[in-house]
Scaffold this motif. Sequence first.
Motif, PDB file in Angstrom:
ATOM      1  N   LEU A 210       3.713   5.909 -24.980  1.00 42.38           N
ATOM      2  CA  LEU A 210       3.830   4.888 -26.217  1.00 42.38           C
ATOM      3  C   LEU A 210       3.889   5.430 -27.549  1.00 42.38           C
ATOM      4  O   LEU A 210       4.609   4.747 -28.407  1.00 42.38           O
ATOM      5  N   TRP A 211       3.234   6.574 -27.875  1.00 38.82           N
ATOM      6  CA  TRP A 211       3.668   7.192 -28.922  1.00 38.82           C
ATOM      7  C   TRP A 211       5.225   7.522 -29.166  1.00 38.82           C
ATOM      8  O   TRP A 211       5.888   7.589 -30.245  1.00 38.82           O
ATOM      9  N   ASP A 258       6.874  -7.709 -38.464  1.00 42.64           N
ATOM     10  CA  ASP A 258       6.333  -7.603 -37.204  1.00 42.64           C
ATOM     11  C   ASP A 258       7.391  -6.328 -36.536  1.00 42.64           C
ATOM     12  O   ASP A 258       6.502  -5.709 -35.934  1.00 42.64           O
ATOM     13  N   CYS A 259       8.438  -5.826 -37.148  1.00 46.20           N
ATOM     14  CA  CYS A 259       8.788  -4.442 -36.725  1.00 46.20           C
ATOM     15  C   CYS A 259       7.829  -3.357 -37.462  1.00 46.20           C
ATOM     16  O   CYS A 259       7.729  -2.373 -36.515  1.00 46.20           O
ATOM     17  N   VAL A 260       7.612  -3.339 -38.418  1.00 45.82           N
ATOM     18  CA  VAL A 260       6.723  -2.415 -39.530  1.00 45.82           C
ATOM     19  C   VAL A 260       5.307  -2.537 -38.401  1.00 45.82           C
ATOM     20  O   VAL A 260       4.846  -1.356 -38.345  1.00 45.82           O
ATOM     21  N   ASP A 261       4.784  -3.656 -38.376  1.00 43.26           N
ATOM     22  CA  ASP A 261       3.540  -3.565 -37.683  1.00 43.26           C
ATOM     23  C   ASP A 261       3.697  -2.745 -36.449  1.00 43.26           C
ATOM     24  O   ASP A 261       2.804  -2.029 -35.621  1.00 43.26           O
ATOM     25  N   LEU A 262       4.655  -3.137 -35.346  1.00 41.88           N
ATOM     26  CA  LEU A 262       4.876  -2.427 -34.007  1.00 41.88           C
ATOM     27  C   LEU A 262       4.925  -0.764 -34.435  1.00 41.88           C
ATOM     28  O   LEU A 262       4.336  -0.324 -33.347  1.00 41.88           O
ATOM     29  N   PHE A 277      -0.608  -1.076 -23.502  1.00 45.30           N
ATOM     30  CA  PHE A 277       0.623  -1.393 -22.856  1.00 45.30           C
ATOM     31  C   PHE A 277       0.926  -2.874 -22.697  1.00 45.30           C
ATOM     32  O   PHE A 277       2.172  -3.378 -23.317  1.00 45.30           O
ATOM     33  N   LYS A 278      -0.006  -3.771 -22.543  1.00 44.90           N
ATOM     34  CA  LYS A 278      -0.016  -4.988 -22.495  1.00 44.90           C
ATOM     35  C   LYS A 278       0.093  -5.416 -24.078  1.00 44.90           C
ATOM     36  O   LYS A 278       1.014  -6.467 -23.827  1.00 44.90           O
ATOM     37  N   GLU A 279      -0.363  -4.972 -24.762  1.00 43.28           N
ATOM     38  CA  GLU A 279      -0.245  -5.718 -26.196  1.00 43.28           C
ATOM     39  C   GLU A 279       1.353  -5.265 -26.477  1.00 43.28           C
ATOM     40  O   GLU A 279       1.805  -5.964 -27.272  1.00 43.28           O
ATOM     41  N   PHE A 281       3.766  -5.130 -24.636  1.00 45.89           N
ATOM     42  CA  PHE A 281       4.967  -5.970 -23.845  1.00 45.89           C
ATOM     43  C   PHE A 281       4.878  -7.350 -24.616  1.00 45.89           C
ATOM     44  O   PHE A 281       5.907  -7.796 -24.402  1.00 45.89           O
ATOM     45  N   ASN A 282       3.647  -7.673 -25.194  1.00 44.46           N
ATOM     46  CA  ASN A 282       3.601  -9.012 -25.767  1.00 44.46           C
ATOM     47  C   ASN A 282       3.543  -8.785 -27.112  1.00 44.46           C
ATOM     48  O   ASN A 282       3.084 -10.022 -27.794  1.00 44.46           O
ATOM     49  N   HIS A 283       3.958  -8.025 -27.885  1.00 45.80           N
ATOM     50  CA  HIS A 283       4.160  -7.779 -29.260  1.00 45.80           C
ATOM     51  C   HIS A 283       5.069  -8.822 -29.735  1.00 45.80           C
ATOM     52  O   HIS A 283       6.157  -9.040 -29.463  1.00 45.80           O
ATOM     53  N   ARG A 284       4.816  -9.342 -30.987  1.00 48.41           N
ATOM     54  CA  ARG A 284       5.464 -10.516 -31.661  1.00 48.41           C
ATOM     55  C   ARG A 284       7.063 -10.005 -31.978  1.00 48.41           C
ATOM     56  O   ARG A 284       8.032 -10.788 -32.022  1.00 48.41           O
ATOM     57  N   PHE A 285       7.131  -8.812 -32.297  1.00 51.24           N
ATOM     58  CA  PHE A 285       8.436  -8.163 -32.631  1.00 51.24           C
ATOM     59  C   PHE A 285       9.205  -8.338 -31.387  1.00 51.24           C
ATOM     60  O   PHE A 285      10.702  -8.419 -31.453  1.00 51.24           O
ATOM     61  N   LEU A 286       8.945  -8.055 -30.178  1.00 56.03           N
ATOM     62  CA  LEU A 286      10.032  -8.008 -29.054  1.00 56.03           C
ATOM     63  C   LEU A 286      10.102  -9.632 -28.721  1.00 56.03           C
ATOM     64  O   LEU A 286      10.934  -9.772 -27.814  1.00 56.03           O
ATOM     65  N   GLY A 287       9.378 -10.578 -29.351  1.00 55.06           N
ATOM     66  CA  GLY A 287       9.577 -12.018 -29.115  1.00 55.06           C
ATOM     67  C   GLY A 287       8.980 -12.408 -27.599  1.00 55.06           C
ATOM     68  O   GLY A 287       8.498 -11.750 -26.931  1.00 55.06           O
ATOM     69  N   GLU A 288       9.127 -13.879 -27.281  1.00 58.58           N
ATOM     70  CA  GLU A 288       8.640 -14.472 -26.322  1.00 58.58           C
ATOM     71  C   GLU A 288       9.553 -14.387 -25.003  1.00 58.58           C
ATOM     72  O   GLU A 288      10.805 -14.384 -25.081  1.00 58.58           O
TER      73      GLU A 288
END
Length: 290
Positions: A210-211, A258-262, A277-279, A281-288
């Motif tokens: 993930l890094w 959201d991009c900066v946060d991710l 990984f779960k967070e 996969f569900n991050h706001r930047f990636l969308g619903e």
Amino acid sequence: MEPNRTRLIGEYIVGPRIGSGSFAVVWRARHRQLGIEVAVKEIDKKLLSPKVSDNLLKEISILSTISHPNIIRFFEAIETREKIYLVLEYCDGGDLAAYIHKHGKVSEAVARHFMRQLGISIFTFWLFIFDQISSAGLQVLQEKHLIHRDLKPQNLLVSTNEVTPVLKIGDFGFARSLTPQDLADTLCGSPLYMAPEIIQNHKYDAKADLWSVGAILFQLVTGKPPFDGSNQLQLFQNILTSTELRFPPGAIEELHPDCVDLCRCLLRQNPVERITFKEFFNHRFLGELR
């Protein structure tokens, strides 16, 4: 080899060289009967140390068990007395490193497109009912308890020369099976994308990948890696002494929060504090998921 003489590897007619490494050369080739274009990775056995040979066997084993649109397809291995040939899916767009070199920093929409393909399920839960689920590349690896350990733009292949092509994870020479309770302690990977815990020779788990994903995302949206240095030692020192992720001047003002946060969540020094990984996969930047 004689001039203009057709070279065959198994049933494949060898074309131009499209890449090379420390012990391998990659050729573009075509199946002489089916006409399918492939990439043939030619490996010289004389150049293989026992460790590299073991990594190669693992790569063959991993690729032969995974079938997914975001992971490079493995067709077969051909072995002679002196060489091993891996016949792989050919990607006309080259790799993500060449893509970044050509396009520079990309829009957040394109970065999101690539991140989704790396990390999240394309279809929502109800598609499971009809057995039509398709998980993105990294999620497949995580579900199989695999860690890639060398995610970098050079190992992410691009299907075509389109602006938003399909991204495919390739080169599994450093990958290994890793159950959630296991930790690896092998120093491997590429310095610009190597997690701090690997640099420090600490034991690490799949969060190290993930890094690397965070470093790739940062480079996509800013045009630069998150850390640099005049040499590898300086690069490592800059990574390990950093207390805050610094963006190029003006980048934060241009990027969506959201991009900066991710980026910040993926590039946290302490893997315990790093996003899961779960967070991811569900991050706001990636969308619903749709």
